[in-house]
Scaffold this motif. Structure first.
Motif, PDB file in Angstrom:
ATOM      1  N   VAL A 114      49.828  53.175  16.361  1.00  7.88           N
ATOM      2  CA  VAL A 114      50.573  54.251  16.961  1.00  7.88           C
ATOM      3  C   VAL A 114      49.749  55.129  17.526  1.00  7.88           C
ATOM      4  O   VAL A 114      50.204  56.073  18.222  1.00  7.88           O
ATOM      5  CB  VAL A 114      51.388  54.859  15.828  1.00  7.88           C
ATOM      6  N   CYS A 115      48.400  55.218  17.409  1.00  8.71           N
ATOM      7  CA  CYS A 115      47.585  56.463  17.707  1.00  8.71           C
ATOM      8  C   CYS A 115      47.408  56.499  19.439  1.00  8.71           C
ATOM      9  O   CYS A 115      47.124  55.238  19.839  1.00  8.71           O
ATOM     10  CB  CYS A 115      46.142  56.410  17.165  1.00  8.71           C
ATOM     11  N   PRO A 116      47.668  57.583  19.954  1.00  7.00           N
ATOM     12  CA  PRO A 116      47.593  57.436  21.526  1.00  7.00           C
ATOM     13  C   PRO A 116      46.011  57.360  21.815  1.00  7.00           C
ATOM     14  O   PRO A 116      45.429  57.048  22.909  1.00  7.00           O
ATOM     15  CB  PRO A 116      48.005  58.654  22.119  1.00  7.00           C
ATOM     16  N   GLU A 117      45.062  57.691  21.055  1.00 12.16           N
ATOM     17  CA  GLU A 117      43.485  57.801  21.370  1.00 12.16           C
ATOM     18  C   GLU A 117      43.053  57.184  19.908  1.00 12.16           C
ATOM     19  O   GLU A 117      42.257  57.736  19.138  1.00 12.16           O
ATOM     20  CB  GLU A 117      43.214  59.268  21.358  1.00 12.16           C
ATOM     21  N   PRO A 118      43.097  55.623  19.601  1.00 12.99           N
ATOM     22  CA  PRO A 118      42.836  55.314  18.616  1.00 12.99           C
ATOM     23  C   PRO A 118      41.248  55.083  18.194  1.00 12.99           C
ATOM     24  O   PRO A 118      40.811  55.038  17.080  1.00 12.99           O
ATOM     25  CB  PRO A 118      43.193  53.510  18.788  1.00 12.99           C
ATOM     26  N   GLN A 119      40.381  55.380  19.123  1.00 13.66           N
ATOM     27  CA  GLN A 119      39.151  55.486  18.950  1.00 13.66           C
ATOM     28  C   GLN A 119      38.592  56.528  17.965  1.00 13.66           C
ATOM     29  O   GLN A 119      37.660  56.597  17.671  1.00 13.66           O
ATOM     30  CB  GLN A 119      38.315  55.508  20.364  1.00 13.66           C
ATOM     31  N   VAL A 120      39.622  57.629  17.716  1.00 17.20           N
ATOM     32  CA  VAL A 120      39.121  58.802  17.088  1.00 17.20           C
ATOM     33  C   VAL A 120      39.065  58.435  15.744  1.00 17.20           C
ATOM     34  O   VAL A 120      38.640  59.093  14.919  1.00 17.20           O
ATOM     35  CB  VAL A 120      39.974  60.099  17.550  1.00 17.20           C
ATOM     36  N   ILE A 121      40.124  57.592  15.368  1.00 15.98           N
ATOM     37  CA  ILE A 121      40.171  57.315  13.920  1.00 15.98           C
ATOM     38  C   ILE A 121      39.175  56.435  13.383  1.00 15.98           C
ATOM     39  O   ILE A 121      38.751  57.055  12.151  1.00 15.98           O
ATOM     40  CB  ILE A 121      41.557  56.450  13.699  1.00 15.98           C
ATOM     41  N   ARG A 122      38.518  55.692  13.782  1.00 16.09           N
ATOM     42  CA  ARG A 122      37.498  54.760  13.182  1.00 16.09           C
ATOM     43  C   ARG A 122      36.648  55.390  12.377  1.00 16.09           C
ATOM     44  O   ARG A 122      36.270  55.467  11.148  1.00 16.09           O
ATOM     45  CB  ARG A 122      36.968  53.653  14.002  1.00 16.09           C
ATOM     46  N   ILE A 179      38.626  63.846  11.127  1.00 11.69           N
ATOM     47  CA  ILE A 179      38.581  63.719  12.466  1.00 11.69           C
ATOM     48  C   ILE A 179      37.713  64.494  13.684  1.00 11.69           C
ATOM     49  O   ILE A 179      38.372  65.694  13.666  1.00 11.69           O
ATOM     50  CB  ILE A 179      39.786  63.186  13.368  1.00 11.69           C
ATOM     51  N   LEU A 180      36.785  64.057  13.933  1.00  8.69           N
ATOM     52  CA  LEU A 180      35.792  65.296  14.909  1.00  8.69           C
ATOM     53  C   LEU A 180      36.004  65.058  16.303  1.00  8.69           C
ATOM     54  O   LEU A 180      36.033  66.075  17.088  1.00  8.69           O
ATOM     55  CB  LEU A 180      34.411  64.848  14.426  1.00  8.69           C
ATOM     56  N   ALA A 181      36.301  63.870  16.531  1.00  7.30           N
ATOM     57  CA  ALA A 181      36.291  63.538  18.054  1.00  7.30           C
ATOM     58  C   ALA A 181      37.314  64.509  18.734  1.00  7.30           C
ATOM     59  O   ALA A 181      38.398  64.830  18.314  1.00  7.30           O
ATOM     60  CB  ALA A 181      36.939  62.237  18.464  1.00  7.30           C
ATOM     61  N   PRO A 182      36.919  65.161  19.866  1.00  9.56           N
ATOM     62  CA  PRO A 182      37.807  66.221  20.579  1.00  9.56           C
ATOM     63  C   PRO A 182      38.909  65.763  21.278  1.00  9.56           C
ATOM     64  O   PRO A 182      39.948  66.524  21.315  1.00  9.56           O
ATOM     65  CB  PRO A 182      36.850  66.421  21.886  1.00  9.56           C
ATOM     66  N   ASN A 183      39.228  64.278  21.366  1.00  9.24           N
ATOM     67  CA  ASN A 183      40.398  63.654  21.981  1.00  9.24           C
ATOM     68  C   ASN A 183      41.439  63.445  20.978  1.00  9.24           C
ATOM     69  O   ASN A 183      42.554  63.063  21.173  1.00  9.24           O
ATOM     70  CB  ASN A 183      40.207  62.377  22.869  1.00  9.24           C
ATOM     71  N   CYS A 184      41.399  63.773  19.718  1.00  6.69           N
ATOM     72  CA  CYS A 184      42.522  63.627  18.673  1.00  6.69           C
ATOM     73  C   CYS A 184      43.616  64.669  19.171  1.00  6.69           C
ATOM     74  O   CYS A 184      43.019  66.087  19.453  1.00  6.69           O
ATOM     75  CB  CYS A 184      42.032  63.920  17.139  1.00  6.69           C
ATOM     76  N   THR A 185      44.905  64.367  19.499  1.00 11.28           N
ATOM     77  CA  THR A 185      45.667  65.453  19.877  1.00 11.28           C
ATOM     78  C   THR A 185      46.450  66.210  18.698  1.00 11.28           C
ATOM     79  O   THR A 185      47.592  66.778  19.045  1.00 11.28           O
ATOM     80  CB  THR A 185      46.934  64.653  20.813  1.00 11.28           C
ATOM     81  N   ASN A 186      46.078  65.834  17.444  1.00 10.98           N
ATOM     82  CA  ASN A 186      46.895  66.471  16.389  1.00 10.98           C
ATOM     83  C   ASN A 186      48.073  66.124  16.478  1.00 10.98           C
ATOM     84  O   ASN A 186      49.026  66.876  16.115  1.00 10.98           O
ATOM     85  CB  ASN A 186      46.718  67.991  16.266  1.00 10.98           C
ATOM     86  N   CYS A 187      48.821  64.929  16.912  1.00  7.99           N
ATOM     87  CA  CYS A 187      50.061  64.621  16.773  1.00  7.99           C
ATOM     88  C   CYS A 187      50.686  64.336  15.355  1.00  7.99           C
ATOM     89  O   CYS A 187      51.939  64.576  15.249  1.00  7.99           O
ATOM     90  CB  CYS A 187      50.387  63.548  17.872  1.00  7.99           C
ATOM     91  N   GLY A 188      49.832  63.900  14.641  1.00  9.37           N
ATOM     92  CA  GLY A 188      50.159  63.679  13.147  1.00  9.37           C
ATOM     93  C   GLY A 188      50.972  62.314  13.031  1.00  9.37           C
ATOM     94  O   GLY A 188      51.430  62.126  11.984  1.00  9.37           O
ATOM     95  N   ARG A 189      50.947  61.380  14.174  1.00  2.63           N
ATOM     96  CA  ARG A 189      51.936  60.263  13.927  1.00  2.63           C
ATOM     97  C   ARG A 189      50.911  59.174  12.907  1.00  2.63           C
ATOM     98  O   ARG A 189      51.588  58.646  12.194  1.00  2.63           O
ATOM     99  CB  ARG A 189      51.886  59.595  15.269  1.00  2.63           C
ATOM    100  N   CYS A 190      49.687  59.557  12.843  1.00  4.99           N
ATOM    101  CA  CYS A 190      49.078  58.502  11.679  1.00  4.99           C
ATOM    102  C   CYS A 190      49.464  59.024  10.398  1.00  4.99           C
ATOM    103  O   CYS A 190      49.496  58.218   9.285  1.00  4.99           O
ATOM    104  CB  CYS A 190      47.474  58.870  11.968  1.00  4.99           C
ATOM    105  N   ILE A 191      49.916  60.353  10.359  1.00 10.88           N
ATOM    106  CA  ILE A 191      50.097  60.578   8.672  1.00 10.88           C
ATOM    107  C   ILE A 191      51.662  60.315   8.493  1.00 10.88           C
ATOM    108  O   ILE A 191      51.804  59.636   7.382  1.00 10.88           O
ATOM    109  CB  ILE A 191      50.389  62.384   8.926  1.00 10.88           C
TER     110      ILE A 191
END
Lengths: 284, 293
Positions: free
Chosen positions: A236-244, A258-270
């Motif tokens: 579901v993550c629009p920027e899945p590379q930030v999760i790993r 999550i440190l990657a700047p492209n995490c959009t804080n959308c919270g869908r992973c939660i």
């Protein structure tokens, strides 16, 4: 294999946590996007002028100016400085996204996000795979090009074609042919490139990602030990590379935030995690 | 890869890949940039009939200063302004108006400028009569009703700067030989380009139109001096008039023009105005106007 594929991401979470807790951040996000748009629309529709302007610059209740710092930066590079209200609005927006994360604009405000999320969702449902590949860094090159190009042409260059402002402006001031631009973005994400526009090309998101580099508000995989590798968050993550790094970095000594700047804080992973691995938190 | 490479640097293959990837990006995005730049050049050509709001900077500056927020559109009480849509031949998102559709009403407090968060609309403009949105041009003398000898006068009547920006100049109607024509005449120094004249022109297609000053105006050579202006500035003629050499006027042999005075003809000035003399009263007027019948 086909059974695993046909099971939709988040099904476990719905079974375990109930529908609301498996969708709450998604619903809140859509409410945020729609209510911000509604604030802009009640003026032209009903004459209630709470907010005037559009995402480039708006003036709320005759008190609060908000300026898009990326548009203003392009304008400044052509050698023109905004007036006081424009500069104040720019400072407010910069400070806000510096704290909550620049790409919060993308997931909580931007109207194109609804379009590309819909394309991504449909792409999954139709099982469309493959397509063209493009580095996720392309957007930074385009960002650089628009800044250099604005200075070179003396024009706010990206605003000539920016689908974000075209859609937002179109909804408020009259759509014209802007729907065609939005349709192109939708079809591009659906058929040509998975998460192509927001994830690889859009320089607006690229600008905001740089702004959100030092954000205090972040998603943390604080319960990563409970992860059962269901991969729903990656789906579901629009920027899945930030999760790993955050989710799987325990062995290499990387923290759960999550440190990657492209995490959009959308919270869908939660939302979709049945094991409640993720939560919003600070940097620590 | 050369031999100076330290032991712990990335593999040569990785560096090569990085350089290749960068070159690929630079080329691809560069092409996109070139396309955008050429498109930008196209959109800089504002159509002649699309007018910018009062106080707008020159077009090239305006396109850099304007952030396309639409605040001027919102604060215009007459809905004059609109934001260009992607298919409009005006840079997308920038404000403009079409005089024949809705002209500028020249509000005294100029709310559109006040609303602008940038310098795209010059906040230094506080007197709307100083605005220069364009210049009215009576572009078609063949269809203008006043040029046909009628008293339409509508453009003159609606002009917010009446008798300064547009005057009616009386000239004889040579078609009838016995009437006058009142020709609407624009004085570009006073004209703000609001467009009310174009809006109200009664013709199917307006005979008077607002054009960008660049299209509407000629320009004298910088070295030109208009004699009568210099004369009134200095208080006297700049040349020694006694030394003017006047050549005899060339007339058909034996022709006599009543009321015509020719200093070089040999007649003395003293004869002017004397009854019976051929030297006329008003030497500068052509025959038939102002002279004795």
């Amino acid at each position: 294999m086909s059974a695993a594929l046909s099971k939709r991401a988040g099904a476990d979470a719905v079974a375990k946590k109930g529908w609301w807790r498996a969708h709450q951040w998604l619903i809140l996000r859509r409410l945020s996007q729609l209510s911000i748009l509604a604030l802009f629309l009640v003026g032209p529709w009903f004459g209630w002028w709470l907010v005037k302007g559009n995402l480039a610059y708006s003036y709320t209740l005759g008190i609060l100016p908000l300026t898009d710092p990326y548009v203003a930066l392009q304008s400044m590079l052509t050698g023109h400085l905004p007036e006081t209200l424009g500069l104040v609005g720019m400072a407010i927006v910069l400070a806000f996204y510096f704290l909550v994360g620049g790409r919060v604009f993308c997931s909580w405000v931007c109207p194109v996000n609804v379009v590309t999320d819909a394309a991504g969702w449909l792409r999954n449902r139709l099982g469309i795979k493959g397509g063209a590949q493009l580095s996720r860094n392309t957007r930074y090159w385009i960002l650089g090009m628009t800044l250099v190009g604005s200075a070179a042409t003396g024009m706010v260059l990206w605003e000539l074609v920016n689908p974000v402002s075209m859609l937002h402006r179109g909804l408020i001031f009259g759509m014209g042919a802007a729907w065609a631009v939005v349709l192109v973005v939708f079809l591009f994400d659906l058929f040509v490139m998975s998460r192509g526009w927001c994830g690889r090309l859009c320089p607006v998101g690229a600008f905001y990602s740089l702004l959100g580099r030092w954000r205090p508000l972040r998603v943390s995989a604080s319960q990563r030990a409970a992860c059962n590798d269901c991969m729903d968050c990656f789906a579901v993550c629009p920027e899945p590379q930030v999760i790993r790094p955050a989710l799987k970095g325990e062995g290499t000594g990387i923290g759960p935030v999550i440190l990657a700047p492209n995490c959009t804080n959308c919270g869908r992973c939660i939302d979709v995690c049945a094991k409640d691995v993720f939560r919003f938190g600070g940097r620590g | 890869m050369n031999t100076m490479k330290p032991e712990n640097s990335p593999k040569p293959g990785a560096r090569r890949q990085f350089l290749l990837d960068s070159a690929r990006m630079a080329c691809g995005v560069g092409m996109l940039g070139l396309g955008l730049g050429l498109y930008a050049k196209q959109t800089k050509a504002l159509p002649a009939l699309a007018l910018r709001p009062p106080g707008a900077l020159a077009e090239a500056d305006f396109l850099g200063a304007c952030i396309r927020c639409g605040m001027c559109v919102r604060d215009c009480p007459y809905n004059t302004l609109e934001l260009a849509r992607p298919e409009t031949p005006v840079a997308a998102g920038t404000p403009y108006f079409t005089a024949r559709h809705i002209p500028c009403e020249m509000c005294e407090d100029i709310p559109c400028i006040k609303a602008c968060p940038t310098g795209a609309l010059d906040h230094g403009l506080t007197d709307i009569n100083q605005a220069k949105m364009g210049v009215a041009v009576l572009i078609d003398h063949e269809t203008c009703l006043n040029f046909l000898g009628l008293r339409c006068d509508v453009c003159y009547r609606v002009c917010p700067v009446i008798d300064k920006a547009i005057t009616l100049e009386m000239v004889p109607n040579t078609r009838t030989g016995r009437h006058a024509m009142f020709l609407p005449t624009v004085h570009s120094e006073q004209c703000t380009g609001c467009g009310k004249c174009e809006k109200s022109c009664v013709l199917e297609e307006a005979a008077i139109r607002i054009l960008p000053a660049k299209l509407a105006k000629g320009e004298l050579g910088k070295h030109y001096r208009v004699g009568w202006e210099e004369k009134s500035k200095a208080g006297h003629s700049l040349i020694d008039e006694s030394k003017i050499v006047d050549l005899p006027d060339r007339l058909p042999e034996g022709a006599v023009l009543p009321g015509h005075y020719d200093p070089a003809s040999g007649q003395t000035e003293a004869l002017r105005g004397v009854p019976g003399s051929e030297a006329g009263v008003i030497p500068s007027h052509p025959p038939g106007l102002g002279g004795k019948p």
